[in-house]
Design a protein around this motif. Structure first.
Motif, PDB file in Angstrom:
ATOM      1  N   THR A   1      -0.375 -37.959   2.204  1.00  0.00           N
ATOM      2  CA  THR A   1       0.895 -37.095   1.981  1.00  0.00           C
ATOM      3  C   THR A   1       0.458 -35.975   0.963  1.00  0.00           C
ATOM      4  O   THR A   1      -0.217 -36.588   0.185  1.00  0.00           O
ATOM      5  CB  THR A   1       2.244 -37.856   1.855  1.00  0.00           C
ATOM      6  N   THR A   2       1.190 -35.113   0.822  1.00  0.00           N
ATOM      7  CA  THR A   2       1.152 -34.083  -0.317  1.00  0.00           C
ATOM      8  C   THR A   2       2.691 -33.996  -0.909  1.00  0.00           C
ATOM      9  O   THR A   2       3.513 -33.859  -0.177  1.00  0.00           O
ATOM     10  CB  THR A   2       0.541 -32.910  -0.019  1.00  0.00           C
ATOM     11  N   LYS A   3       2.885 -33.801  -1.905  1.00  0.00           N
ATOM     12  CA  LYS A   3       3.977 -33.626  -2.534  1.00  0.00           C
ATOM     13  C   LYS A   3       4.451 -32.367  -2.760  1.00  0.00           C
ATOM     14  O   LYS A   3       3.693 -31.269  -3.317  1.00  0.00           O
ATOM     15  CB  LYS A   3       4.125 -34.326  -4.043  1.00  0.00           C
ATOM     16  N   LEU A   4       5.356 -31.811  -1.877  1.00  0.00           N
ATOM     17  CA  LEU A   4       6.098 -30.632  -2.037  1.00  0.00           C
ATOM     18  C   LEU A   4       6.980 -30.076  -3.520  1.00  0.00           C
ATOM     19  O   LEU A   4       6.972 -31.146  -3.962  1.00  0.00           O
ATOM     20  CB  LEU A   4       6.907 -30.266  -0.708  1.00  0.00           C
ATOM     21  N   SER A   5       6.853 -28.834  -3.468  1.00  0.00           N
ATOM     22  CA  SER A   5       7.535 -28.486  -4.884  1.00  0.00           C
ATOM     23  C   SER A   5       8.958 -29.231  -5.049  1.00  0.00           C
ATOM     24  O   SER A   5       9.388 -28.976  -6.290  1.00  0.00           O
ATOM     25  CB  SER A   5       7.787 -27.025  -4.897  1.00  0.00           C
ATOM     26  N   ASN A   6       9.688 -29.503  -3.870  1.00  0.00           N
ATOM     27  CA  ASN A   6      10.972 -30.318  -4.108  1.00  0.00           C
ATOM     28  C   ASN A   6      10.830 -31.707  -4.196  1.00  0.00           C
ATOM     29  O   ASN A   6      11.759 -32.453  -4.281  1.00  0.00           O
ATOM     30  CB  ASN A   6      12.064 -29.630  -3.109  1.00  0.00           C
ATOM     31  N   GLY A   7       9.799 -32.079  -4.170  1.00  0.00           N
ATOM     32  CA  GLY A   7       9.407 -33.748  -4.388  1.00  0.00           C
ATOM     33  C   GLY A   7       9.420 -34.384  -3.117  1.00  0.00           C
ATOM     34  O   GLY A   7       8.914 -35.661  -2.882  1.00  0.00           O
ATOM     35  N   VAL A   8       9.528 -33.741  -1.779  1.00  0.00           N
ATOM     36  CA  VAL A   8       9.319 -34.479  -0.356  1.00  0.00           C
ATOM     37  C   VAL A   8       7.997 -34.533  -0.291  1.00  0.00           C
ATOM     38  O   VAL A   8       7.119 -33.674  -0.398  1.00  0.00           O
ATOM     39  CB  VAL A   8      10.030 -33.407   0.632  1.00  0.00           C
ATOM     40  N   LEU A   9       7.693 -35.837   0.412  1.00  0.00           N
ATOM     41  CA  LEU A   9       6.226 -36.108   0.851  1.00  0.00           C
ATOM     42  C   LEU A   9       6.134 -35.623   2.150  1.00  0.00           C
ATOM     43  O   LEU A   9       6.769 -36.126   3.176  1.00  0.00           O
ATOM     44  CB  LEU A   9       6.035 -37.563   0.642  1.00  0.00           C
TER      45      LEU A   9
ATOM     46  N   VAL B   1       6.779 -24.459   1.794  1.00  0.00           N
ATOM     47  CA  VAL B   1       5.569 -24.297   2.870  1.00  0.00           C
ATOM     48  C   VAL B   1       5.232 -22.979   3.336  1.00  0.00           C
ATOM     49  O   VAL B   1       6.294 -22.341   3.418  1.00  0.00           O
ATOM     50  CB  VAL B   1       5.604 -25.438   3.887  1.00  0.00           C
ATOM     51  N   ASN B   2       4.207 -22.276   3.468  1.00  0.00           N
ATOM     52  CA  ASN B   2       4.081 -21.322   4.444  1.00  0.00           C
ATOM     53  C   ASN B   2       2.765 -21.602   5.313  1.00  0.00           C
ATOM     54  O   ASN B   2       1.699 -21.768   5.012  1.00  0.00           O
ATOM     55  CB  ASN B   2       3.465 -20.199   3.375  1.00  0.00           C
ATOM     56  N   GLN B   3       3.407 -21.642   6.510  1.00  0.00           N
ATOM     57  CA  GLN B   3       2.471 -21.774   7.741  1.00  0.00           C
ATOM     58  C   GLN B   3       1.742 -20.571   8.130  1.00  0.00           C
ATOM     59  O   GLN B   3       2.325 -19.713   8.736  1.00  0.00           O
ATOM     60  CB  GLN B   3       3.247 -22.429   8.865  1.00  0.00           C
ATOM     61  N   MET B   4       0.470 -20.417   7.998  1.00  0.00           N
ATOM     62  CA  MET B   4      -0.475 -19.072   8.337  1.00  0.00           C
ATOM     63  C   MET B   4      -1.486 -19.721   9.301  1.00  0.00           C
ATOM     64  O   MET B   4      -1.739 -20.794   9.303  1.00  0.00           O
ATOM     65  CB  MET B   4      -0.970 -18.792   7.127  1.00  0.00           C
ATOM     66  N   GLU B   5      -2.019 -18.742  10.051  1.00  0.00           N
ATOM     67  CA  GLU B   5      -3.306 -18.557  10.569  1.00  0.00           C
ATOM     68  C   GLU B   5      -4.277 -19.070   9.722  1.00  0.00           C
ATOM     69  O   GLU B   5      -4.319 -18.276   8.792  1.00  0.00           O
ATOM     70  CB  GLU B   5      -3.546 -17.338  11.461  1.00  0.00           C
TER      71      GLU B   5
ATOM     72  N   LYS C   1      -2.425 -16.801  -4.478  1.00  0.00           N
ATOM     73  CA  LYS C   1      -0.762 -16.535  -4.785  1.00  0.00           C
ATOM     74  C   LYS C   1       0.184 -17.881  -4.759  1.00  0.00           C
ATOM     75  O   LYS C   1       0.835 -18.118  -5.514  1.00  0.00           O
ATOM     76  CB  LYS C   1      -0.482 -15.456  -4.042  1.00  0.00           C
ATOM     77  N   MET C   2      -0.338 -18.532  -3.367  1.00  0.00           N
ATOM     78  CA  MET C   2       0.678 -19.558  -3.071  1.00  0.00           C
ATOM     79  C   MET C   2       0.530 -20.673  -4.232  1.00  0.00           C
ATOM     80  O   MET C   2       1.357 -21.502  -4.503  1.00  0.00           O
ATOM     81  CB  MET C   2       0.391 -20.068  -1.632  1.00  0.00           C
ATOM     82  N   ASN C   3      -0.789 -20.870  -4.439  1.00  0.00           N
ATOM     83  CA  ASN C   3      -1.015 -22.138  -5.432  1.00  0.00           C
ATOM     84  C   ASN C   3      -0.408 -21.653  -6.547  1.00  0.00           C
ATOM     85  O   ASN C   3       0.043 -22.857  -7.283  1.00  0.00           O
ATOM     86  CB  ASN C   3      -2.402 -22.142  -5.523  1.00  0.00           C
ATOM     87  N   GLY C   4      -0.373 -20.692  -7.117  1.00  0.00           N
ATOM     88  CA  GLY C   4       0.161 -20.240  -8.309  1.00  0.00           C
ATOM     89  C   GLY C   4       2.001 -20.421  -8.092  1.00  0.00           C
ATOM     90  O   GLY C   4       2.762 -20.732  -9.271  1.00  0.00           O
ATOM     91  N   LEU C   5       2.597 -20.303  -7.118  1.00  0.00           N
ATOM     92  CA  LEU C   5       3.993 -20.515  -6.816  1.00  0.00           C
ATOM     93  C   LEU C   5       4.345 -21.721  -6.411  1.00  0.00           C
ATOM     94  O   LEU C   5       5.453 -22.084  -6.095  1.00  0.00           O
ATOM     95  CB  LEU C   5       4.514 -19.251  -5.730  1.00  0.00           C
ATOM     96  N   GLY C   6       3.214 -22.743  -6.292  1.00  0.00           N
ATOM     97  CA  GLY C   6       3.686 -24.090  -5.826  1.00  0.00           C
ATOM     98  C   GLY C   6       3.971 -24.162  -4.170  1.00  0.00           C
ATOM     99  O   GLY C   6       4.936 -24.958  -4.119  1.00  0.00           O
ATOM    100  N   ILE C   7       3.675 -23.417  -3.606  1.00  0.00           N
ATOM    101  CA  ILE C   7       3.789 -23.249  -2.033  1.00  0.00           C
ATOM    102  C   ILE C   7       2.847 -23.884  -1.334  1.00  0.00           C
ATOM    103  O   ILE C   7       1.347 -23.263  -1.560  1.00  0.00           O
ATOM    104  CB  ILE C   7       4.069 -21.684  -1.577  1.00  0.00           C
ATOM    105  N   ALA C   8       2.856 -24.767  -0.664  1.00  0.00           N
ATOM    106  CA  ALA C   8       1.857 -25.494   0.201  1.00  0.00           C
ATOM    107  C   ALA C   8       1.492 -24.482   1.583  1.00  0.00           C
ATOM    108  O   ALA C   8       2.209 -24.099   2.131  1.00  0.00           O
ATOM    109  CB  ALA C   8       2.134 -26.777   0.636  1.00  0.00           C
ATOM    110  N   MET C   9       0.178 -24.551   1.590  1.00  0.00           N
ATOM    111  CA  MET C   9      -0.308 -23.955   2.910  1.00  0.00           C
ATOM    112  C   MET C   9      -0.629 -24.695   4.073  1.00  0.00           C
ATOM    113  O   MET C   9      -1.044 -25.837   3.924  1.00  0.00           O
ATOM    114  CB  MET C   9      -1.488 -23.225   2.518  1.00  0.00           C
ATOM    115  N   GLU C  10       0.003 -24.493   5.210  1.00  0.00           N
ATOM    116  CA  GLU C  10      -0.214 -25.345   6.378  1.00  0.00           C
ATOM    117  C   GLU C  10      -0.765 -24.169   7.358  1.00  0.00           C
ATOM    118  O   GLU C  10      -0.368 -22.960   7.585  1.00  0.00           O
ATOM    119  CB  GLU C  10       1.380 -25.558   6.956  1.00  0.00           C
ATOM    120  N   ALA C  11      -1.735 -24.685   8.290  1.00  0.00           N
ATOM    121  CA  ALA C  11      -2.266 -23.959   9.136  1.00  0.00           C
ATOM    122  C   ALA C  11      -1.881 -24.223  10.572  1.00  0.00           C
ATOM    123  O   ALA C  11      -1.882 -25.141  11.050  1.00  0.00           O
ATOM    124  CB  ALA C  11      -4.058 -24.512   9.021  1.00  0.00           C
ATOM    125  N   TRP C  12      -1.583 -22.974  11.221  1.00  0.00           N
ATOM    126  CA  TRP C  12      -1.699 -22.980  12.611  1.00  0.00           C
ATOM    127  C   TRP C  12      -3.021 -22.140  12.954  1.00  0.00           C
ATOM    128  O   TRP C  12      -3.645 -21.351  12.509  1.00  0.00           O
ATOM    129  CB  TRP C  12      -0.347 -22.117  13.258  1.00  0.00           C
TER     130      TRP C  12
END
Length: 308
Positions: free
Chosen positions: A9-17, A165-169, A182-193
């Motif tokens: 798992t990865t820990k999201l910025s709000n602590g959710v795994l 999370v931001n789900q991107m191609e 940019k997302m790494n700097g904001l603490g936003i996880a990248m998810e791939a579609w």
């Protein structure tokens, strides 16, 4: 033996795994989605990704409940994602239609709720609705999909919650280098579609050569690349052997040189983007229309009883 990747798992910025690897069900009928979900969970998957637009939330909901029974699991063992349909965006419409999505999924909450696309003039109101659902406990994490740096900046300017999370191609052909930074700097996880990149990536000579070196398939090689890039992945398959094989990427690693070779494949060319949609172009005749996929088995799966 279950892949260790499925337990990671990865820990999201709000602590959710959030699991780093899961199953996508785009372009699956309700029957196909239900079967895929049951097979995936049986084989160790714990994350399922769907959307209202896919038209298969009823099948996914049935598959989840049947898999919980068959595998003696609890709801909290799974991580379920769905998305707000473009045609439902806006504050009140989002709240109303999300309740209907929960009913189709047979759930009282989802683990992650995403805005499917940043519909012009609506996505900030939609985001406000997601914040309300989050604070009410109907979702454990909130995020977006297909949001570029400008769209994220618009949310940042609200001075409230940022997406987790931001789900991107994302795949060897579309690597979102600047956005990922940019997302790494904001603490936003990248998810791939579309994490495999379709036939062009799977048939690429570089991918095939690296796959052969490791005794892996091109698909496994690409998914390992996505994983080593720190991107959450949700490959879609309806076949049990492929569902198992997709996750079997924990027994090899790509070298720094191999990673660079795949990074060099980047074209940053989306298969579909904002400018393709009617709501952006302002023309129903030339733009892609927002339609929920229709499957003849939807009503069947809304009524289908779980076998105990």
């Amino acid at each position: 033996m279950t892949s260790k990747i499925l337990q990671e798992t990865t820990k999201l910025s709000n602590g959710v795994l959030m699991p780093v690897f899961g199953l996508g069900v785009w372009k699956s009928s309700n029957a196909e989605a239900a079967q895929s979900v049951q097979v995936a969970i049986k084989n160790g998957y714990r994350m399922i990704d769907t959307a209202k637009q896919y038209g298969n939330e009823a099948g996914v909901g049935y598959g989840i409940q049947q898999a919980l029974v068959d595998n003696h699991l609890n709801r909290k063992d799974l991580f379920i994602t769905t998305k707000i349909f473009n045609g439902d965006q806006g504050y009140l419409s989002t709240l109303k239609n999300f309740d209907e999505q929960l009913k189709r999924l047979r759930l009282t909450y989802v683990d992650l709720l995403l805005i499917h696309w940043p519909v012009d003039g609506k996505y900030l109101d939609t985001w406000t609705a997601l914040e309300k659902l989050y604070h009410e406990g109907k979702v454990r994490a909130i995020g977006v999909s297909n949001f570029d740096e400008k769209n994220l900046a618009d949310i940042e300017n609200l001075h409230r919650l940022m997406p987790q999370v931001n789900q991107m191609e994302f795949n060897p052909l579309v690597q979102e280098e600047h956005l990922l930074n940019k997302m790494n700097g904001l603490g936003i996880a990248m998810e791939a579609w579309s994490p495999l990149g379709g036939g062009e990536a799977l048939n690429d000579g570089t991918i095939k050569a690296i796959a052969d070196k490791h005794g892996k398939t091109p698909a496994q090689t690409i998914l390992r690349f996505d994983y080593q890039m720190g991107v959450i992945t949700i490959p879609k398959s309806a076949h049990e052997e492929r569902i198992i094989a997709n996750a079997a990427i924990d027994d090899f690693a790509l070298s720094e040189d191999e990673m660079k070779q795949i990074q060099a494949m980047n074209k940053e060319k989306h298969t579909i983007w904002h400018q393709d949609f009617a709501w952006h172009k302002g023309s129903e005749e030339t733009g892609v229309k927002d339609n929920v996929s229709h499957w003849d088995d939807t009503e069947e799966y809304l009524q289908k009883k779980v076998q105990y």
